[in-house]
Write an enzyme that holds these catalytic residues in place. Structure first.
Site, PDB file in Angstrom:
ATOM      1  N   GLU A   1       0.835  -1.201   0.000  1.00 45.06           N
ATOM      2  CA  GLU A   1       0.000   0.000   0.000  1.00 45.06           C
ATOM      3  C   GLU A   1       0.868   1.249   0.000  1.00 45.06           C
ATOM      4  O   GLU A   1       2.005   1.235   0.480  1.00 45.06           O
ATOM      5  CB  GLU A   1      -0.963  -0.005   1.190  1.00 45.06           C
ATOM      6  CG  GLU A   1      -0.336  -0.307   2.548  1.00 45.06           C
ATOM      7  CD  GLU A   1      -0.170   0.916   3.424  1.00 45.06           C
ATOM      8  OE1 GLU A   1      -0.070   2.035   2.878  1.00 45.06           O
ATOM      9  OE2 GLU A   1      -0.112   0.748   4.647  1.00 45.06           O
TER      10      GLU A   1
ATOM     11  N   ARG B   1       0.446  -1.767  12.446  1.00 48.62           N
ATOM     12  CA  ARG B   1      -0.239  -2.785  11.638  1.00 48.62           C
ATOM     13  C   ARG B   1      -0.605  -2.255  10.257  1.00 48.62           C
ATOM     14  O   ARG B   1      -1.717  -2.433   9.768  1.00 48.62           O
ATOM     15  CB  ARG B   1      -1.469  -3.346  12.362  1.00 48.62           C
ATOM     16  CG  ARG B   1      -1.135  -3.981  13.694  1.00 48.62           C
ATOM     17  CD  ARG B   1      -2.326  -4.673  14.316  1.00 48.62           C
ATOM     18  NE  ARG B   1      -2.706  -5.862  13.553  1.00 48.62           N
ATOM     19  CZ  ARG B   1      -2.118  -7.050  13.650  1.00 48.62           C
ATOM     20  NH1 ARG B   1      -1.086  -7.216  14.468  1.00 48.62           N
ATOM     21  NH2 ARG B   1      -2.544  -8.073  12.936  1.00 48.62           N
TER      22      ARG B   1
ATOM     23  N   CYS C   1       7.743  -1.104  -1.690  1.00 51.34           N
ATOM     24  CA  CYS C   1       8.862  -2.050  -1.697  1.00 51.34           C
ATOM     25  C   CYS C   1       9.934  -1.754  -0.654  1.00 51.34           C
ATOM     26  O   CYS C   1      10.408  -2.654   0.042  1.00 51.34           O
ATOM     27  CB  CYS C   1       9.486  -2.132  -3.088  1.00 51.34           C
ATOM     28  SG  CYS C   1      10.371  -0.643  -3.632  1.00 51.34           S
TER      29      CYS C   1
ATOM     30  N   HIS D   1      13.578   0.043  -7.014  1.00 52.12           N
ATOM     31  CA  HIS D   1      12.982  -1.096  -6.326  1.00 52.12           C
ATOM     32  C   HIS D   1      14.018  -1.705  -5.394  1.00 52.12           C
ATOM     33  O   HIS D   1      15.228  -1.641  -5.656  1.00 52.12           O
ATOM     34  CB  HIS D   1      12.503  -2.134  -7.348  1.00 52.12           C
ATOM     35  CG  HIS D   1      11.798  -3.306  -6.742  1.00 52.12           C
ATOM     36  ND1 HIS D   1      10.692  -3.175  -5.942  1.00 52.12           N
ATOM     37  CD2 HIS D   1      12.054  -4.645  -6.816  1.00 52.12           C
ATOM     38  CE1 HIS D   1      10.281  -4.378  -5.559  1.00 52.12           C
ATOM     39  NE2 HIS D   1      11.100  -5.279  -6.077  1.00 52.12           N
TER      40      HIS D   1
ATOM     41  N   ASP E   1      10.796 -11.291  -2.410  1.00 50.07           N
ATOM     42  CA  ASP E   1      10.243  -9.983  -2.760  1.00 50.07           C
ATOM     43  C   ASP E   1       8.778  -9.932  -2.339  1.00 50.07           C
ATOM     44  O   ASP E   1       7.907 -10.463  -3.012  1.00 50.07           O
ATOM     45  CB  ASP E   1      10.373  -9.737  -4.266  1.00 50.07           C
ATOM     46  CG  ASP E   1      10.086  -8.299  -4.658  1.00 50.07           C
ATOM     47  OD1 ASP E   1       9.516  -7.561  -3.834  1.00 50.07           O
ATOM     48  OD2 ASP E   1      10.426  -7.905  -5.788  1.00 50.07           O
TER      49      ASP E   1
END
Length: 278
Positions: free
Chosen positions: A40, A65, A70, A108, A124
């Site tokens: 998210e 939580r 990435c 990334h 990943d």
């Protein structure tokens, strides 16, 4: 990372502490992470600072939580794996975009993980729709996964994407899903702080797709996927059957975040760069 933090992280995943850092245990932790911790980008649209420090990442995943993108997800997961005895290295990648052009440097973050049984894996948990399980870091081998068919290949000078960002470096690898290149990995280990500029660009630039759209997504227990993109809720079954519906009210949106992703928000995020799309 102390023992209490490890236990809190494992509780978030619904996992027990593995007796040994094996490939089998890594496979289970990887899948549980994808099910429990959403991919998210809500922090970008809530005005929350993204800090690439292990303590801050662990707090976000365990105490708050929340999920992340990435840098956050793989940064936190790598910290957990290292605390469990795995040998972990952070790898920098550049994502393939339109016309197979490569993204920015440090686009990334992925993980190279070596296990007690002598195997080397690409882990990943921060690329959205990707492999459900770690991929063997073996060139040219087709790997069947619930997320598709994957292959890791050497990124030679004639590989796709050369025109999008220069020639491949020595030892660079391309990760392919169903025949299409997803990202190019350097094999030189990096430190978490090396990714700060990439995280800043993706969380602030109007050219970044992360600032132009809202996404919250995770794998479901049956192997499908649930995604909330703005106000559009998409559910995809393991067989590929897809359904969508539009959420009409803020209350509906907050309820889906809470009940389907475990994320408690006090307000609905607003797209940071709405003029660039939503």
């Amino acid at each position: 990372m102390d023992s209490a933090q490890v236990d809190a992280y494992l509780r978030r995943l619904g996992a027990v502490r593995p007796a040994s850092p094996t490939s089998e245990a890594l496979r289970e932790l990887h899948l549980r992470h994808l099910r429990a911790v959403p991919f998210e980008n809500l922090s970008i649209h809530l005005g929350e600072e993204i800090v690439l420090e292990e303590g801050r990442l662990l707090e976000k995943v365990t105490t708050a939580r929340r999920g992340g993108f990435c840098y956050e997800l793989n940064g936190a997961f790598g910290t957990l794996l290292a605390a469990l005895g795995y040998e972990v290295e952070l790898l920098a990648g550049r994502v393939y975009g339109d016309e197979e052009r490569l993204g920015i440097p440090y686009d990334h973050l992925a993980l190279r993980v070596r296990t007690a049984d002598g195997a080397t894996w690409l882990a990943d948990v921060g690329f959205g729709a990707h492999s459900h399980h770690p991929l063997a870091l073996e060139e040219g081998v087709e790997q069947k996964d619930p997320g598709g068919t994957f292959r890791v290949r050497a990124a030679g000078p004639d590989a796709a994407g050369v025109t999008g960002g220069g020639r491949a470096g020595a030892g660079d690898l391309d990760v392919l899903r169903n025949g299409s290149p997803q990202y190019r990995l350097e094999t030189r280990p990096r430190a978490l702080g090396d990714f700060a500029a990439g995280a800043w660009w993706h969380s602030t630039s109007p050219l970044s797709h992360f600032t132009r759209s809202l996404v919250c997504s995770r794998i479901t227990e049956d192997g499908g996927r649930i995604t909330l993109g703005g106000r559009t809720l998409t559910t995809t079954a393991a067989d590929g059957t897809r359904g969508t519906r539009e959420l009409e009210t803020d209350e509906e949106v907050l309820k889906v975040y809470r009940e389907r992703f475990g994320i408690e928000l006090s307000r609905v995020p607003t797209v940071r760069n709405p003029d660039q799309g939503s």
